[in-house]
Structures are given as structure tokens and as C-alpha cells.
Design a protein around this motif. Structure first.
Motif, PDB file in Angstrom:
ATOM      1  N   LYS A  13     -10.525  -4.316   2.045  1.00  0.00           N
ATOM      2  CA  LYS A  13      -9.465  -3.928   2.986  1.00  0.00           C
ATOM      3  C   LYS A  13      -8.365  -3.177   2.249  1.00  0.00           C
ATOM      4  CE  LYS A  13      -6.432  -5.760   6.529  1.00  0.00           C
ATOM      5  NZ  LYS A  13      -5.069  -6.079   6.266  1.00  0.00           N
ATOM      6  N   ARG A  19      -9.692   0.261   1.011  1.00  0.00           N
ATOM      7  CA  ARG A  19      -9.856   1.191   2.139  1.00  0.00           C
ATOM      8  C   ARG A  19      -8.504   1.759   2.570  1.00  0.00           C
ATOM      9  NH1 ARG A  19     -13.851  -1.981   4.177  1.00  0.00           N
ATOM     10  NH2 ARG A  19     -12.361  -3.268   5.273  1.00  0.00           N
ATOM     11  N   GLU A  20      -7.523   0.885   2.715  1.00  0.00           N
ATOM     12  CA  GLU A  20      -6.198   1.331   3.144  1.00  0.00           C
ATOM     13  C   GLU A  20      -5.559   2.227   2.089  1.00  0.00           C
ATOM     14  OE1 GLU A  20      -4.007  -2.210   4.062  1.00  0.00           O
ATOM     15  OE2 GLU A  20      -5.275  -2.682   5.795  1.00  0.00           O
ATOM     16  N   TRP A  21      -5.686   1.854   0.842  1.00  0.00           N
ATOM     17  CA  TRP A  21      -5.092   2.624  -0.251  1.00  0.00           C
ATOM     18  C   TRP A  21      -5.730   4.001  -0.338  1.00  0.00           C
ATOM     19  CZ3 TRP A  21      -6.377   4.730  -5.027  1.00  0.00           C
ATOM     20  CH2 TRP A  21      -5.314   4.988  -5.877  1.00  0.00           C
ATOM     21  N   ALA A  80      -7.329   5.546   2.066  1.00  0.00           N
ATOM     22  CA  ALA A  80      -7.056   6.294   3.291  1.00  0.00           C
ATOM     23  C   ALA A  80      -5.734   7.047   3.167  1.00  0.00           C
ATOM     24  CB  ALA A  80      -7.015   5.360   4.493  1.00  0.00           C
ATOM     25  N   ILE A  98       0.830  -1.215   0.000  1.00  0.00           N
ATOM     26  CA  ILE A  98       0.000   0.000   0.000  1.00  0.00           C
ATOM     27  C   ILE A  98       0.856   1.253   0.000  1.00  0.00           C
ATOM     28  CG2 ILE A  98      -1.672   1.328   1.347  1.00  0.00           C
ATOM     29  CD1 ILE A  98      -3.088  -1.020   0.471  1.00  0.00           C
ATOM     30  N   THR A  99       1.822   1.329   0.872  1.00  0.00           N
ATOM     31  CA  THR A  99       2.586   2.569   1.011  1.00  0.00           C
ATOM     32  C   THR A  99       3.378   2.871  -0.245  1.00  0.00           C
ATOM     33  OG1 THR A  99       4.338   1.339   2.136  1.00  0.00           O
ATOM     34  CG2 THR A  99       2.739   2.494   3.524  1.00  0.00           C
TER      35      THR A  99
END
Length: 195
Positions: free
Chosen positions: A175, A178-180, A182, A106-107
Motif C-alpha cells: 500500500k 503503491r501510493e508513493w 503513484a 507519503i506526500t
């Protein structure tokens, strides 16, 4: 001078069953672009998607006498045919993944996405790119569910997996997305503050 109203999809389908090639031509003109978009969502290749759609229309002509006579929704009928042909293409080439695959970092993905000047179309493109980054089976399940509006049971049957696996893949997709997303929210907020 009298103007003629264009034939409805149902009238064109009836004419196609009667052997009128002009009806096939008109259906092709009406649906080709949208059906290619549908196929691309599955096979991730424009040339292959175009081939799949052309095969569907060729099949319509070849099997015109056997087409269902009670088809009121021609568009959904054609989309389902393209979706099924796309899944068959993936299955025949052993491209329907049998493992869950690794989720992307993600990061690292979000760091590559500059946040300034983000507009709605840009946001949609970023979401689409995020979906495309999902592991293949997870992406297919998500697209079938949220873009093609298929039920979990239909997805399970189409991919020859269990309904529970479909549910697990949807959970993984949500999931990740959502994380991406966010990580992008601070960029969006920063852009709004600068306005």
C-alpha cells in the motif's frame, strides 16, 4: 600450454570439507560482495554486514568437517547462512521490532523527490529509498519476501511472528509503495513528454 578450468562451487565445498584453506579463499572471493549486500538489507549497516559475512566464513572453516556433503547449491547455502546470522544479530540486539511502527508521510516523502531526468537506475534507487522508509518490521518482512524470496512461513519463523502478521506487513508495504510510486508517476510522465 594447458589451461585449467576453475573449480566449481561444489568442488570447492568438497575441498573445504577436506581442510583445504585455498578453497575457502576462493569461495570468499566469489561470494563476499554479494553476501555483504544480503546482510546490509537486513542490518542496514555496511560495517556490521561485513562482520556478519566474515563470521559466516570463519564458521565455515571452523565447522568444515561437519558441512553437509550433499550441497549442490553453494550460493544459496551461503546466503541462507548470512540471512540467519543477520536475523540472529537483530534478535540479539533486540532490533527485530515488535510493533508495526508508523508509516511515513507519503506526500512529504514524494515532495522531496525531484522528478526530472529520472532514469531506470534512478527509479530503482528511489524504490530502494522508499523501501528503506518503511517501518522496520514492515521493511524486514518485505525484504525477506521480495529480495530474499523467502516464503511467508519462513519469514514468520525467522522473525518469530505469525504468518498472518507477515501477510499484514506485506499488505502495508504494498500500500505504501503503491501510493508513493503513484505520486512519482506524474513526474515520470512529465519527463517523458519533454523528450
Amino acid at each position: 600450454m594447458a589451461t585449467t578450468t576453475p573449480a566449481t562451487d561444489t568442488e570447492l565445498f568438497d575441498a573445504l570439507r577436506g581442510g583445504k584453506s585455498a578453497a575457502l579463499d576462493e569461495l570468499f572471493r566469489r561470494y563476499y560482495v554479494d553476501l555483504c549486500r544480503t546482510a546490509v538489507r537486513f542490518v542496514m549497516d555496511e560495517t556490521t554486514a561485513e562482520d556478519i559475512v566474515q563470521e559466516v566464513f570463519t564458521g565455515l572453516w571452523t565447522k568444515r568437517a561437519k558441512l553437509p556433503s550433499d550441497t549442490q547449491a553453494v550460493g544459496p547455502y551461503l546466503r541462507r547462512a548470512v540471512r540467519n546470522r543477520s536475523l540472529n544479530y537483530l534478535r540479539d540486539r533486540k532490533r527485530i521490532p515488535v510493533d508495526d511502527g508508523e508509516m511515513p508521510d507519503i506526500t512529504a516523502d514524494a515532495a522531496q523527490e525531484p522528478g526530472m531526468g529520472m532514469e531506470r537506475a534512478e527509479t530503482q534507487q528511489r524504490i530502494t529509498r522508499a523501501i528503506d522508509r518503511l517501518p522496520e518490521r514492515c521493511r524486514l518482512v518485505f525484504v525477506m519476501s521480495k529480495v530474499e524470496n523467502m516464503s511467508n512461513r519462513e519469514i514468520a519463523e525467522g522473525l518469530d511472528i505469525s504468518v498472518k502478521t507477515v501477510e499484514n506487513q506485506m499488505t502495508r508495504a504494498y500500500k505504501f509503495l503503491r501510493e508513493w510510486l503513484a505520486l512519482l508517476l506524474p513526474f515520470i510522465f512529465c519527463c517523458l513528454c519533454l523528450i
